[in-house]
Design a protein around this motif. Structure first.
Motif, PDB file in Angstrom:
ATOM      1  N   LEU A   5       0.827  -1.205   0.000  1.00 17.65           N
ATOM      2  CA  LEU A   5       0.000   0.000   0.000  1.00 17.65           C
ATOM      3  C   LEU A   5       0.864   1.260   0.000  1.00 17.65           C
ATOM      4  CD1 LEU A   5      -2.764   1.370   0.219  1.00 17.65           C
ATOM      5  CD2 LEU A   5      -2.649   1.044   2.699  1.00 17.65           C
ATOM      6  N   VAL A   6       1.893   1.289   0.855  1.00 15.04           N
ATOM      7  CA  VAL A   6       2.796   2.437   0.895  1.00 15.04           C
ATOM      8  C   VAL A   6       3.567   2.547  -0.427  1.00 15.04           C
ATOM      9  CG1 VAL A   6       4.809   3.436   2.051  1.00 15.04           C
ATOM     10  CG2 VAL A   6       2.978   2.417   3.403  1.00 15.04           C
ATOM     11  N   ASP A   7       3.983   1.414  -0.988  1.00 15.93           N
ATOM     12  CA  ASP A   7       4.656   1.427  -2.284  1.00 15.93           C
ATOM     13  C   ASP A   7       3.766   2.046  -3.361  1.00 15.93           C
ATOM     14  OD1 ASP A   7       6.919   0.263  -1.240  1.00 15.93           O
ATOM     15  OD2 ASP A   7       6.395  -1.773  -1.867  1.00 15.93           O
ATOM     16  N   LEU A   8       2.479   1.740  -3.310  1.00 15.41           N
ATOM     17  CA  LEU A   8       1.540   2.311  -4.270  1.00 15.41           C
ATOM     18  C   LEU A   8       1.446   3.829  -4.114  1.00 15.41           C
ATOM     19  CD1 LEU A   8      -1.500  -0.164  -4.395  1.00 15.41           C
ATOM     20  CD2 LEU A   8      -0.057   0.554  -6.318  1.00 15.41           C
ATOM     21  N   MET A   9       1.367   4.289  -2.870  1.00 15.21           N
ATOM     22  CA  MET A   9       1.281   5.733  -2.637  1.00 15.21           C
ATOM     23  C   MET A   9       2.548   6.442  -3.122  1.00 15.21           C
ATOM     24  SD  MET A   9      -0.798   6.312   0.940  1.00 15.21           S
ATOM     25  CE  MET A   9      -0.023   5.053   1.963  1.00 15.21           C
ATOM     26  N   VAL A  10       3.690   5.779  -2.978  1.00 19.37           N
ATOM     27  CA  VAL A  10       4.939   6.342  -3.483  1.00 19.37           C
ATOM     28  C   VAL A  10       4.936   6.335  -5.007  1.00 19.37           C
ATOM     29  CG1 VAL A  10       7.439   5.998  -3.627  1.00 19.37           C
ATOM     30  CG2 VAL A  10       6.276   5.758  -1.429  1.00 19.37           C
ATOM     31  N   ALA A  11       4.455   5.240  -5.598  1.00 20.43           N
ATOM     32  CA  ALA A  11       4.478   5.087  -7.055  1.00 20.43           C
ATOM     33  C   ALA A  11       3.645   6.150  -7.760  1.00 20.43           C
ATOM     34  CB  ALA A  11       3.994   3.691  -7.439  1.00 20.43           C
TER      35      ALA A  11
END
Length: 266
Positions: A149-155
């Motif tokens: 989820l955090v990776d998605l927000m960064v992406a």
């Protein structure tokens, strides 16, 4: 007892699957939103090269935030109006597509949590992950859901990475990033290490000659500053020189208090 454990292990908030990486998640999202009619996971597999099983795992998250909806037919989906708008923005540029996805997610529980956590400035990723885990009632076995989820927000540019494992909210460009250890060492070489006088127990060292200490805060209630608890994550934001200075101040303060507590001389 076992049924209770099963419920607690299931996230209570919508989270992405932990079987699909953030980059693949975005590929499936873009392809789903750009569909011109009903589609299945098999259709997505032929378009993206990602297995139908993994494509199907992403659909729940896309449905939760209104980008796709169930269509007539077994295992069929179709993009919603909001999903079509995201696809149209993505056609113009990847930046606009990410911006449209941020808009679609801005009222989500995880976006509101991240915004609140980072409102005062950059914070460590591990702290944000811990907060999201608490809100979603996710245990360590399900931690990877939150990492994705955090990776998605960064992406999509909702969270901006900083040095040292920090993350910054994308709408706070004016907030200074934490100093890296190399910057701290370079800044402290000519000041704290060269010009700082040696300290000894019972002596309160002078404040460091940093810009942060040139002027004392005005109009601040000392008790209000001391009342909130200091967390371990707060210390992680201090530079090496800050920690050394804090240690000297605490030792000096302890020595002064010990003198004040001594019984008066007869």
């Amino acid at each position: 007892m076992s049924s209770r454990q099963g419920v607690s292990a299931r996230p209570e908030k919508p989270v992405p699957t932990d079987r699909v990486l953030a980059g693949e998640h975005l590929t499936i999202t873009r392809t789903s939103c750009a569909a011109e009619g009903p589609f299945t996971a098999r259709d997505l597999e032929s378009l993206t090269g990602i297995s139908a099983h993994r494509c199907g795992l992403v659909m729940s998250f896309l449905r939760t935030y209104g980008l796709v909806e169930q269509a007539p037919g077994r295992g069929a989906y179709q993009p919603t109006k909001a999903g079509g708008a995201v696809a149209a923005a993505w056609e113009k540029s990847e930046r606009k597509g990410h911006q449209a996805l941020r808009e679609a997610w801005k009222k989500s529980w995880f976006a509101r949590c991240a915004h609140a956590r980072l409102a005062q400035g950059p914070a460590l990723r591990i702290g944000l992950v811990s907060k999201l885990m608490t809100l979603a009632h996710v245990d360590e076995k399900q931690r990877r859901h939150i990492d994705v989820l955090v990776d998605l927000m960064v992406a999509v540019g909702m969270l901006l990475p900083e040095d040292g494992g920090y993350l910054r909210w994308h709408e706070n460009p004016a907030v200074p990033a934490p100093r890296s250890p190399s910057q701290d060492q370079a800044a402290g070489t000519d000041t704290a290490e060269v010009h700082a006088p040696p300290t000894s127990e019972g002596v309160i060292p002078a404040p460091r000659p940093d810009n942060d200490n040139l002027a004392a805060p005005t109009g601040e209630d000392l008790m209000a500053l001391l009342s909130p608890p200091v967390l371990l994550a707060d210390f992680a934001r201090l530079s090496r020189e800050d920690v050394v200075a804090l240690h000297g101040h605490i030792r000096g303060l302890a020595a002064i208090l010990a003198k004040l507590r001594r019984p008066p001389m007869p």
